[in-house]
Write a protein that holds these residues in place. Structure first.
Motif, PDB file in Angstrom:
ATOM      1  N   UNK A 255    -127.498  19.239  41.439  1.00  0.00           N
ATOM      2  CA  UNK A 255    -126.366  19.614  42.014  1.00  0.00           C
ATOM      3  C   UNK A 255    -126.104  19.413  43.545  1.00  0.00           C
ATOM      4  N   UNK A 256    -127.103  19.519  44.243  1.00  0.00           N
ATOM      5  CA  UNK A 256    -126.804  19.246  45.717  1.00  0.00           C
ATOM      6  C   UNK A 256    -126.535  17.747  46.100  1.00  0.00           C
ATOM      7  N   UNK A 257    -127.353  16.782  45.275  1.00  0.00           N
ATOM      8  CA  UNK A 257    -127.065  15.375  45.586  1.00  0.00           C
ATOM      9  C   UNK A 257    -125.541  14.920  44.954  1.00  0.00           C
ATOM     10  N   UNK A 258    -125.554  15.781  43.915  1.00  0.00           N
ATOM     11  CA  UNK A 258    -124.078  15.297  42.986  1.00  0.00           C
ATOM     12  C   UNK A 258    -122.893  15.681  43.852  1.00  0.00           C
ATOM     13  N   UNK A 259    -122.669  17.123  44.105  1.00  0.00           N
ATOM     14  CA  UNK A 259    -121.596  17.323  44.850  1.00  0.00           C
ATOM     15  C   UNK A 259    -121.564  16.702  46.097  1.00  0.00           C
ATOM     16  N   UNK A 260    -122.709  16.337  46.854  1.00  0.00           N
ATOM     17  CA  UNK A 260    -122.528  15.409  48.107  1.00  0.00           C
ATOM     18  C   UNK A 260    -121.838  14.310  47.826  1.00  0.00           C
ATOM     19  N   UNK A 261    -122.365  13.707  46.799  1.00  0.00           N
ATOM     20  CA  UNK A 261    -121.636  12.147  46.578  1.00  0.00           C
ATOM     21  C   UNK A 261    -120.184  12.319  46.115  1.00  0.00           C
ATOM     22  N   UNK A 262    -119.854  13.521  45.562  1.00  0.00           N
ATOM     23  CA  UNK A 262    -118.504  13.786  45.323  1.00  0.00           C
ATOM     24  C   UNK A 262    -117.826  13.928  46.452  1.00  0.00           C
ATOM     25  N   UNK A 263    -117.980  14.902  47.198  1.00  0.00           N
ATOM     26  CA  UNK A 263    -117.266  15.044  48.534  1.00  0.00           C
ATOM     27  C   UNK A 263    -117.234  13.865  49.188  1.00  0.00           C
ATOM     28  N   UNK A 264    -118.368  13.217  49.321  1.00  0.00           N
ATOM     29  CA  UNK A 264    -118.361  11.581  50.191  1.00  0.00           C
ATOM     30  C   UNK A 264    -117.332  10.797  49.760  1.00  0.00           C
TER      31      UNK A 264
END
Length: 449
Positions: A255-264
């Motif tokens: 979740x940490x990495x996924x949402x980070x890629x999404x917001x980037x």
């Protein structure tokens, strides 16, 4: 739960996810807006996402404890009260033109959403069969991302003027005196006072309305024995804490990495368009393109999951596709004209990442919280802590962008998607930390099979 209560509950949750989208995705245009009005570097401007999403990390466990104490409905009301307070803080922040006060307001908004998402995400998962949880998440995602499409355009319509492009050009040229510049910037930043005052009132009313609505409380069952993999149902009594569930920990990292890629992909795209010579008033459409791709992904999820494709298979496909598209962002180099914009094709690869991102979040949740029983609320709190990836990854991107160029910053996407591919194909199946225990449990399953 009868059908009437189910559909009413889903309708109320849809309203909540729409609000999540309005409050969250407006950050995509707040970042370049604050960068201009408050004279920030790229790195400094991405503290918008840091202040907003770090609240998820700090407040996720307290949010779970709050929900355990007061229940879902009262907790939801408290979440909306925090949202209202956060929006209201924008008023003194604009009057003082102080970035730190804006960040305090954003942190308060993030706190409200941490409470609300800690309640809403497991609610959507538990309210129906777990094998169609990704389908219900997709429905909620459509409301969330539809609000995300509207949010930057609505903000631009309310805050920006048709003459602002020439004003921004004057500010960038550096020909104005300090007094003239400060007058322009003060007028620009105070434009948020009226819309955020109205938003604060609407958020408060929504929270009170849901508190006294027909939305039922949901109590998790202690055991859920009917799962595709019955391993946990056999050994659940020996699992006492969240740390006894490796797939939950791996899911929180995912979740940490996924949402980070999404917001980037969404919150940086306006600045990236600007680096290609596209003005802010035209660049404001790019987050919407990304979110339209996301909605297409959600629609396919609703149509295909679980009837034709399992949510696990969808997760595996989407993580692999996300990795390929992120490679396109950093490696592709060709100029194209599309939707009236002439830009490097890499920006369209970036916007296209919205498509696989639609079903990654929905796929991670049910694989991460299945069979947690009474630990479901606190387990979901741990996953909500993972949303702090939205706070960290944009800062890393901004730091790289300031030193090596905005496009180079997108290399941060590659290791994130590599981990997500691993979780989708293998990480979610790990039930024990020790290899010997896993082998022993597999033997038990084979004998029972």
């Amino acid at each position: 739960m009868n059908k009437k209560v189910f559909y009413t509950s889903m309708g109320i949750l849809a309203v909540m996810y729409f609000v999540f989208g309005l409050v969250s995705w407006v950050n995509a245009i707040l970042i370049p807006y604050f960068k201009i009005a408050l004279e920030l570097t790229h790195f400094q401007s991405y503290f918008v996402t840091f202040a907003f999403y770090i609240a998820y990390f700090v407040m996720a466990i307290p949010s779970g404890l709050l929900l355990n104490r007061v229940g879902y409905k009262k907790g939801i009301m408290y979440g909306f009260i925090f949202l209202s307070l956060g929006a209201l803080i924008f008023v003194p922040a604009a009057l003082m033109r102080q970035y730190a006060v804006f960040l305090a307001g954003l942190y308060c908004l993030g706190t409200g959403l941490a409470i609300l998402q800690t309640a809403a995400n497991p609610y959507v998962t538990i309210v129906g069969p777990i094998d169609s949880a990704a389908q219900r998440m997709s429905v909620m995602g459509i409301f969330n991302k539809s609000a995300g499409i509207i949010a930057p355009l609505l903000f631009a319509a309310v805050v920006f003027k048709s003459t602002d492009d020439s004003t921004f050009a004057l500010l960038e040229a550096g020909t104005l005196s300090e007094t003239e510049k400060n007058i322009i910037l003060q007028e620009l930043i105070r434009r948020v006072i009226m819309p955020y005052s109205i938003l604060a009132a609407l958020l408060l009313l929504t929270g009170i309305g849901i508190r006294y609505s027909v939305l039922p409380e949901i109590e998790e069952k202690e055991d859920e024995p009917k799962e595709e993999n019955n391993t946990l149902s056999v050994v659940n009594p020996s699992k006492k804490s969240l740390l006894d569930y490796p797939y939950l920990i791996f899911g929180a990292i995912a979740i940490f990495l996924h949402v980070g890629t999404q917001v980037v992909a969404i919150d940086t795209i306006i600045n990236y368009a600007g680096s290609m010579g596209i003005g802010l008033l035209d660049a404001k459409f790019f987050p919407s393109y990304t979110l339209i791709c996301t909605i297409i992904g959600y629609l396919l999820g609703i149509l295909l999951i679980p009837r034709f494709v399992s949510q696990k298979t969808a997760l595996q496909f989407c993580t692999a596709l996300g990795l390929l598209l992120s490679l396109g962002v950093v490696l592709a180099n060709h100029t194209v004209s599309l939707f009236g914009h002439t830009a490097n094709i890499s920006i369209w690869f970036l916007a296209s990442i919205g498509f696989p991102n639609a079903l990654i979040y929905a796929g991670i949740w049910p694989l991460s919280i299945h069979n947690l029983g009474k630990l479901t609320k606190t387990g979901s709190s741990l996953l909500i802590m993972g949303l702090s990836g939205n706070a960290i990854l944009p800062l890393i991107y901004g730091a790289i962008g300031d030193h090596y160029g905005l496009r180079a910053g997108y290399w941060v996407l590659i290791p994130c998607f590599i981990y997500l591919v691993w979780f989708a194909f293998h990480g979610h199946t790990i039930n024990y930390w020790k290899r010997e225990k896993r082998i022993q449990n597999e033997k038990i399953d084979n004998r029972e099979g």
